[in-house]
Design a protein around this motif. Structure first.
Motif, short mmCIF file in Angstrom:
data_model
loop_
_atom_site.label_atom_id
_atom_site.label_comp_id
_atom_site.label_asym_id
_atom_site.label_seq_id
_atom_site.Cartn_x
_atom_site.Cartn_y
_atom_site.Cartn_z
N ASP A 162 0.82 -1.21 0.00
CA ASP A 162 0.00 0.00 0.00
C ASP A 162 0.86 1.26 0.00
O ASP A 162 0.91 2.01 -0.98
CB ASP A 162 -0.92 -0.03 1.22
CG ASP A 162 -1.77 1.23 1.37
OD1 ASP A 162 -1.82 2.03 0.41
OD2 ASP A 162 -2.37 1.42 2.44
N TRP B 237 -1.87 3.33 -2.48
CA TRP B 237 -3.31 3.21 -2.69
C TRP B 237 -4.10 4.27 -1.93
O TRP B 237 -5.08 4.79 -2.41
CB TRP B 237 -3.78 1.82 -2.26
CG TRP B 237 -3.35 0.73 -3.17
CD1 TRP B 237 -3.23 0.77 -4.52
CD2 TRP B 237 -2.97 -0.60 -2.78
NE1 TRP B 237 -2.80 -0.43 -5.01
CE2 TRP B 237 -2.64 -1.31 -3.97
CE3 TRP B 237 -2.89 -1.28 -1.57
CZ2 TRP B 237 -2.23 -2.63 -3.98
CZ3 TRP B 237 -2.49 -2.61 -1.56
CH2 TRP B 237 -2.16 -3.26 -2.74
N TRP C 271 -5.08 0.32 4.43
CA TRP C 271 -5.47 -1.00 3.97
C TRP C 271 -5.03 -2.10 4.94
O TRP C 271 -5.71 -3.11 5.10
CB TRP C 271 -4.90 -1.27 2.58
CG TRP C 271 -5.69 -0.64 1.48
CD1 TRP C 271 -5.37 0.48 0.76
CD2 TRP C 271 -6.94 -1.08 0.97
NE1 TRP C 271 -6.34 0.77 -0.16
CE2 TRP C 271 -7.33 -0.19 -0.06
CE3 TRP C 271 -7.79 -2.16 1.26
CZ2 TRP C 271 -8.51 -0.32 -0.79
CZ3 TRP C 271 -8.97 -2.30 0.53
CH2 TRP C 271 -9.31 -1.39 -0.47
#
Length: 237
Positions: free
Chosen positions: A107, A113, A191
């Motif tokens: 991530d 992300w 995440w």
């Protein structure tokens, strides 16, 4: 004299070679599960996290070796008599905790992300430190603090009501949940909160089932539960 002094400091059962291998294995773990998924060796948040963890874990070990070395031996392996339901729960807990690092690396380290502000990382480190300190405090006063849930008749298990146990019945799980949540935040990954949430949920279930087991099978625990009413959070639960 030197041999006698060393034996006093190192309780029987602590394998120094294994400890060295563990310390070597930790950077190898980070190399495989953090820097490879991140796709770079220059991920600054990863290096900071690894350095922080090594320092705090080493400091905790030094403290326990001085005040409660017996718990180091007790936590070095699983013991006979572990509850079957606990083995199942740990089958979910350990993979969830291990998944935090590579997911955070993918991530924040590689794909970005869900970028988060720097203060989220600071909050994460506060939670991580608080969690690890609470766990170490619980281990320092409780020689029966093992990896798995069982009634330790072979070790003469008794109720511990000092230190954090005077405030809550399961401080180790409080520290474990704070640690799980602090890890992804300190790495800057939202995440990675998904596996952290799974691990935390497992600890909540484990808290309830372990408390029921202790009330049923450990002498004096029901009376202790009447004195210390809350399992995890004073005033709430």
């Amino acid at each position: 004299m030197a041999a006698d002094s060393d034996s006093e400091k190192t309780p029987q059962g602590i394998n120094r070679r294994r400890l060295v291998l563990d310390l070597i294995g930790l950077p190898i773990f980070f190399a495989l599960f953090m820097f490879l998924p991140a796709g770079t060796w220059t991920w600054s948040k990863g290096w900071l996290f690894m350095f922080f963890l090594l320092v705090v874990v080493s400091a905790g070990f030094v403290v326990l070796q001085r005040v409660n070395p017996e718990v180091i031996v007790a936590r070095s392996h699983f013991h006979k008599g572990t509850k079957q339901w606990d083995r199942i729960l740990l089958g979910f807990y350990f993979p969830s905790m291990l998944a935090i690092v590579p997911i955070a690396a993918l991530d924040e380290g590689r794909f970005h992300w869900f970028p988060v502000p720097w203060w989220i990382c600071i909050v994460g480190y506060f939670l991580l430190l608080a969690g690890m300190v609470i766990v170490t405090w619980a281990e320092a006063v409780n020689k029966f603090f093992e990896v798995t849930v069982r009634i330790q008749t072979d070790r003469g298990q008794a109720v511990i009501d000092t230190g954090p146990y005077a405030i809550m019945r399961h401080p180790g799980y409080v520290g474990g949940i704070l640690t799980a949540i602090g890890m992804p935040l300190s790495l800057g990954s939202l995440w990675a909160l998904i596996p952290a949430g799974i691990a935390s949920l497992v600890l909540l279930v484990r808290t309830h089932w372990e408390d029921q087991t202790l009330q049923t099978e450990l002498s004096g625990y029901r009376e202790y539960a009447l004195r210390v009413r809350y399992k995890l959070i004073p005033g709430i639960w």
